[in-house]
Design a protein around this motif. Structure first.
Motif, PDB file in Angstrom:
ATOM      1  N   GLN A 104     -17.366  -7.111 -16.954  1.00 34.80           N
ATOM      2  CA  GLN A 104     -18.319  -6.850 -15.871  1.00 34.80           C
ATOM      3  C   GLN A 104     -18.595  -8.123 -15.079  1.00 34.80           C
ATOM      4  O   GLN A 104     -18.682  -8.095 -13.846  1.00 34.80           O
ATOM      5  N   GLN A 105     -18.711  -9.247 -15.789  1.00 35.08           N
ATOM      6  CA  GLN A 105     -18.929 -10.520 -15.120  1.00 35.08           C
ATOM      7  C   GLN A 105     -17.724 -10.917 -14.276  1.00 35.08           C
ATOM      8  O   GLN A 105     -17.864 -11.385 -13.141  1.00 35.08           O
ATOM      9  N   LEU A 106     -16.522 -10.686 -14.809  1.00 35.66           N
ATOM     10  CA  LEU A 106     -15.305 -10.993 -14.048  1.00 35.66           C
ATOM     11  C   LEU A 106     -15.207 -10.133 -12.791  1.00 35.66           C
ATOM     12  O   LEU A 106     -14.764 -10.607 -11.734  1.00 35.66           O
ATOM     13  N   GLU A 107     -15.624  -8.882 -12.871  1.00 33.58           N
ATOM     14  CA  GLU A 107     -15.598  -7.995 -11.702  1.00 33.58           C
ATOM     15  C   GLU A 107     -16.598  -8.463 -10.651  1.00 33.58           C
ATOM     16  O   GLU A 107     -16.312  -8.403  -9.450  1.00 33.58           O
ATOM     17  N   ARG A 108     -17.767  -8.929 -11.063  1.00 36.74           N
ATOM     18  CA  ARG A 108     -18.751  -9.433 -10.101  1.00 36.74           C
ATOM     19  C   ARG A 108     -18.228 -10.688  -9.395  1.00 36.74           C
ATOM     20  O   ARG A 108     -18.447 -10.873  -8.193  1.00 36.74           O
ATOM     21  N   GLU A 109     -17.532 -11.523 -10.135  1.00 39.35           N
ATOM     22  CA  GLU A 109     -17.022 -12.772  -9.566  1.00 39.35           C
ATOM     23  C   GLU A 109     -15.846 -12.543  -8.609  1.00 39.35           C
ATOM     24  O   GLU A 109     -15.736 -13.218  -7.588  1.00 39.35           O
ATOM     25  N   ALA A 110     -14.976 -11.609  -8.962  1.00 39.11           N
ATOM     26  CA  ALA A 110     -13.777 -11.359  -8.141  1.00 39.11           C
ATOM     27  C   ALA A 110     -13.468  -9.867  -8.156  1.00 39.11           C
ATOM     28  O   ALA A 110     -12.591  -9.408  -8.907  1.00 39.11           O
ATOM     29  N   PRO A 111     -14.181  -9.087  -7.342  1.00 38.14           N
ATOM     30  CA  PRO A 111     -13.951  -7.641  -7.333  1.00 38.14           C
ATOM     31  C   PRO A 111     -12.568  -7.271  -6.795  1.00 38.14           C
ATOM     32  O   PRO A 111     -11.989  -7.993  -5.989  1.00 38.14           O
ATOM     33  N   GLY A 112     -12.063  -6.137  -7.302  1.00 35.99           N
ATOM     34  CA  GLY A 112     -10.801  -5.609  -6.778  1.00 35.99           C
ATOM     35  C   GLY A 112      -9.571  -5.903  -7.602  1.00 35.99           C
ATOM     36  O   GLY A 112      -8.475  -5.478  -7.248  1.00 35.99           O
ATOM     37  N   VAL A 113      -9.720  -6.635  -8.715  1.00 37.68           N
ATOM     38  CA  VAL A 113      -8.568  -6.967  -9.557  1.00 37.68           C
ATOM     39  C   VAL A 113      -8.234  -5.773 -10.449  1.00 37.68           C
ATOM     40  O   VAL A 113      -9.119  -5.224 -11.135  1.00 37.68           O
ATOM     41  N   TYR A 114      -6.955  -5.382 -10.452  1.00 34.13           N
ATOM     42  CA  TYR A 114      -6.548  -4.218 -11.251  1.00 34.13           C
ATOM     43  C   TYR A 114      -6.893  -4.375 -12.726  1.00 34.13           C
ATOM     44  O   TYR A 114      -7.485  -3.490 -13.352  1.00 34.13           O
ATOM     45  N   GLY A 115      -6.487  -5.512 -13.325  1.00 35.60           N
ATOM     46  CA  GLY A 115      -6.652  -5.692 -14.759  1.00 35.60           C
ATOM     47  C   GLY A 115      -8.089  -5.603 -15.206  1.00 35.60           C
ATOM     48  O   GLY A 115      -8.394  -5.068 -16.278  1.00 35.60           O
ATOM     49  N   THR A 116      -9.009  -6.089 -14.384  1.00 36.51           N
ATOM     50  CA  THR A 116     -10.428  -6.019 -14.735  1.00 36.51           C
ATOM     51  C   THR A 116     -10.894  -4.579 -14.794  1.00 36.51           C
ATOM     52  O   THR A 116     -11.618  -4.173 -15.716  1.00 36.51           O
ATOM     53  N   ALA A 117     -10.479  -3.766 -13.817  1.00 38.88           N
ATOM     54  CA  ALA A 117     -10.877  -2.354 -13.798  1.00 38.88           C
ATOM     55  C   ALA A 117     -10.321  -1.610 -15.007  1.00 38.88           C
ATOM     56  O   ALA A 117     -11.028  -0.831 -15.656  1.00 38.88           O
ATOM     57  N   ALA A 118      -9.055  -1.847 -15.321  1.00 40.29           N
ATOM     58  CA  ALA A 118      -8.438  -1.181 -16.469  1.00 40.29           C
ATOM     59  C   ALA A 118      -9.119  -1.585 -17.767  1.00 40.29           C
ATOM     60  O   ALA A 118      -9.390  -0.739 -18.633  1.00 40.29           O
ATOM     61  N   ASN A 119      -9.420  -2.870 -17.906  1.00 44.39           N
ATOM     62  CA  ASN A 119     -10.062  -3.344 -19.133  1.00 44.39           C
ATOM     63  C   ASN A 119     -11.494  -2.823 -19.249  1.00 44.39           C
ATOM     64  O   ASN A 119     -11.950  -2.475 -20.342  1.00 44.39           O
ATOM     65  N   MET A 120     -12.204  -2.755 -18.126  1.00 51.89           N
ATOM     66  CA  MET A 120     -13.558  -2.194 -18.159  1.00 51.89           C
ATOM     67  C   MET A 120     -13.522  -0.722 -18.554  1.00 51.89           C
ATOM     68  O   MET A 120     -14.349  -0.251 -19.334  1.00 51.89           O
TER      69      MET A 120
END
Length: 306
Positions: free
Chosen positions: A88-104
């Motif tokens: 969630q913190q990584l998504e706030r810092e850099a939204p739109g990254v595929y890997g972050t969405a999949a991992n979340m």
């Protein structure tokens, strides 16, 4: 000297790719690769991986890759809430990254929040449709099935995750949606990949995994061999498929086929005084001995010249 060694190596026998023989559902021999498995699993040691990433973060706390990979390790080690907070913190810092969405999405599912998981897995597909070898569509179906089960605990008694019917007889058949080889390969690939990722995270019993393994067992038997179907069906029963009775019958049916062709006992041969060697079975060591003799001769000559 090097030339002589090269000649020696070239005289050694080389093993080509090997294939074993198993039976299909018609009793015909089919070649299969040895040591292959219908399921793929990640063999990494997650505790060691976690220690490595944490060591990197001590040197550089802002290393985004190490932070992401640390979250993956945490999820595999059962610390899904910690992993979710990290992503969630990584998504706030850099939204739109595929890997972050999949991992979340995966971490939301591990935390029991399937609606949020479905939203983020769909987001990951929107960001990169080809990721995970293009199999995330099956992850969506899994989450949709879990939400349906939350409303109706008996949903899997009349439905399946894939929405495909392999028949009710002891011998399976291809569903209507799998009339082409392309469609069969696509579904089998998705089942193998998604189950390989899911099973280390989801211990048995689990009816959703059991249902998916049941379908993969049927596909393995139809597309590969009866023995491959038998192996996967054993896993399906371990997880508890909704169609348990039919799964047991098919396991027994697949087991009636031999795993592979048993070699015939060699017949005793009559002794002949000068029987020439069979074609393709000449002793490979004879040319090697000749090369060794030449090599020894060359070494001897070299010493005399010195």
């Amino acid at each position: 000297m090097r030339i002589c060694l090269l000649i020696l190596l070239l005289t050694l026998p080389v093993l080509a790719c090997l294939n074993e023989t198993e039976k299909d559902l018609n009793g015909n021999d089919v070649p299969v690769e040895p040591l292959s498995s219908e399921l793929w699993f990640d063999p990494r040691n997650w505790k060691e991986e976690l220690a490595g990433h944490e060591q990197k973060l001590k040197a550089n706390p802002h290393d985004r890759g190490a932070r992401n990979d640390r979250g993956v390790c945490l999820a595999h080690l059962g610390r899904s809430r910690e992993a979710l907070a990290l992503f969630q913190q990584l998504e706030r810092e850099a939204p739109g990254v595929y890997g972050t969405a999949a991992n979340m999405g995966t971490c939301y599912e591990l935390c029991g929040r399937d609606e949020d998981a479905l939203y983020w897995i769909r987001q990951s597909i929107h960001r990169n449709p080809d990721a995970h070898q293009g199999t995330e569509w099956l992850h969506v179906k899994i989450l949709e099935a879990k939400l349906a089960l939350a409303h109706d605990p008996n949903w899997l008694q009349s439905h399946s995750v894939l929405g495909m019917d392999f028949g009710s007889k002891v011998r399976p058949h291809y569903p209507r949606g799998l009339s082409t080889q392309v469609a069969r390969d696509r579904v089998r690939k998705a089942l193998r990949y998604q189950l390989g990722e899911r099973m280390p995270l989801v211990p048995p019993p689990d009816p959703v995994v059991g249902d998916l393994l049941f379908d993969l067992a049927n596909l393995a038997a139809l597309m590969q061999s009866a023995h491959r179907g038998e192996e996967v069906m054993q896993d399906a029963l371990r997880y508890g498929p909704p169609l348990k009775s039919l799964a047991k019958k098919r396991l027994a049916y697949f087991g009636t086929f031999d795993k592979k062709e048993e070699p015939e006992e060699p017949k005793p041969k009559s002794v002949a005084k000068k029987s020439p060697p069979a074609v393709g079975k000449q002793s490979w060591w004879r040319p090697s001995l000749a090369v060794l003799a030449i090599l020894g001769l060359l070494l001897g000559i070299g010493r005399i010249r010195r």
